[in-house]
Design a protein around this motif. Structure first.
Motif, PDB file in Angstrom:
ATOM      1  N   MET A 141      51.213  -1.474  64.002  1.00  0.00           N
ATOM      2  CA  MET A 141      52.212  -2.504  64.163  1.00  0.00           C
ATOM      3  C   MET A 141      52.367  -2.835  65.645  1.00  0.00           C
ATOM      4  O   MET A 141      52.318  -1.957  66.495  1.00  0.00           O
ATOM      5  CB  MET A 141      53.548  -2.024  63.598  1.00  0.00           C
TER       6      MET A 141
ATOM      7  N   THR B  57      54.821  -5.115  68.464  1.00  0.00           N
ATOM      8  CA  THR B  57      56.067  -5.845  68.682  1.00  0.00           C
ATOM      9  C   THR B  57      55.849  -6.875  69.779  1.00  0.00           C
ATOM     10  O   THR B  57      55.448  -6.529  70.896  1.00  0.00           O
ATOM     11  CB  THR B  57      57.217  -4.898  69.086  1.00  0.00           C
TER      12      THR B  57
ATOM     13  N   GLU C  82      57.822  -8.420  64.879  1.00  0.00           N
ATOM     14  CA  GLU C  82      56.864  -7.374  64.521  1.00  0.00           C
ATOM     15  C   GLU C  82      55.737  -7.999  63.719  1.00  0.00           C
ATOM     16  O   GLU C  82      55.975  -8.743  62.760  1.00  0.00           O
ATOM     17  CB  GLU C  82      57.555  -6.261  63.735  1.00  0.00           C
ATOM     18  N   TRP C  83      54.513  -7.689  64.150  1.00  0.00           N
ATOM     19  CA  TRP C  83      53.292  -8.173  63.517  1.00  0.00           C
ATOM     20  C   TRP C  83      52.470  -6.967  63.085  1.00  0.00           C
ATOM     21  O   TRP C  83      52.513  -5.921  63.731  1.00  0.00           O
ATOM     22  CB  TRP C  83      52.473  -8.993  64.513  1.00  0.00           C
TER      23      TRP C  83
ATOM     24  N   HIS D  75      53.285  -7.901  74.444  1.00  0.00           N
ATOM     25  CA  HIS D  75      53.109  -7.185  73.180  1.00  0.00           C
ATOM     26  C   HIS D  75      53.183  -5.691  73.435  1.00  0.00           C
ATOM     27  O   HIS D  75      52.652  -5.205  74.433  1.00  0.00           O
ATOM     28  CB  HIS D  75      51.760  -7.555  72.548  1.00  0.00           C
TER      29      HIS D  75
ATOM     30  N   GLU E  74      53.082  -1.571  71.714  1.00  0.00           N
ATOM     31  CA  GLU E  74      52.734  -0.641  70.651  1.00  0.00           C
ATOM     32  C   GLU E  74      53.732   0.503  70.701  1.00  0.00           C
ATOM     33  O   GLU E  74      54.122   0.950  71.788  1.00  0.00           O
ATOM     34  CB  GLU E  74      51.344  -0.039  70.869  1.00  0.00           C
ATOM     35  N   ARG E  75      54.128   0.980  69.543  1.00  0.00           N
ATOM     36  CA  ARG E  75      55.064   2.091  69.480  1.00  0.00           C
ATOM     37  C   ARG E  75      54.405   3.354  70.016  1.00  0.00           C
ATOM     38  O   ARG E  75      53.238   3.625  69.742  1.00  0.00           O
ATOM     39  CB  ARG E  75      55.507   2.302  68.028  1.00  0.00           C
TER      40      ARG E  75
END
Length: 100
Positions: free
Chosen positions: A1, A3, A55-56, A91, A93-94
């Motif tokens: 995912m 963001t 969120e994509w 963009h 990433e978690r």
């Protein structure tokens, strides 16, 4: 995912118009492949600044899929006239952190 993070600097005095246009634009982005969720927040300290978080599933769902689509042109028509200057989009990433 992934963001997507965008600070949206709306022209002061046009906040209500922007929010109305965003309500129209939300179904456009929500219908796109890979779209997961969206939140729009307004700054308390700087009320003409908004924070958009989308969120994509993948980066490409946003950068190639949405931005390369005819629907993106509708999104632009509805929203881009409110920004000064144009927003910066990044963009994220978690990061996986241990549970302690």
């Amino acid at each position: 995912m992934i963001t997507e993070h965008a600070l949206l600097p709306v022209i002061p005095g046009r906040e209500e118009q922007f929010e109305a246009a965003f309500r129209q634009a939300r179904p456009i982005i929500a219908s796109m492949p890979g779209f997961m969720s969206l939140s729009l927040s307004r700054s308390i300290e700087s009320p003409s600044i908004y924070l958009l978080l989308v969120e994509w599933e993948t980066l490409q769902d946003h950068t190639l899929g949405f931005r390369g689509s005819p629907e993106y042109q509708q999104w632009r028509t509805l929203l881009h006239r409110f920004y000064e200057p144009f927003p910066t989009v990044e963009h994220f990433e978690r990061v996986s952190l241990p549970n302690h």
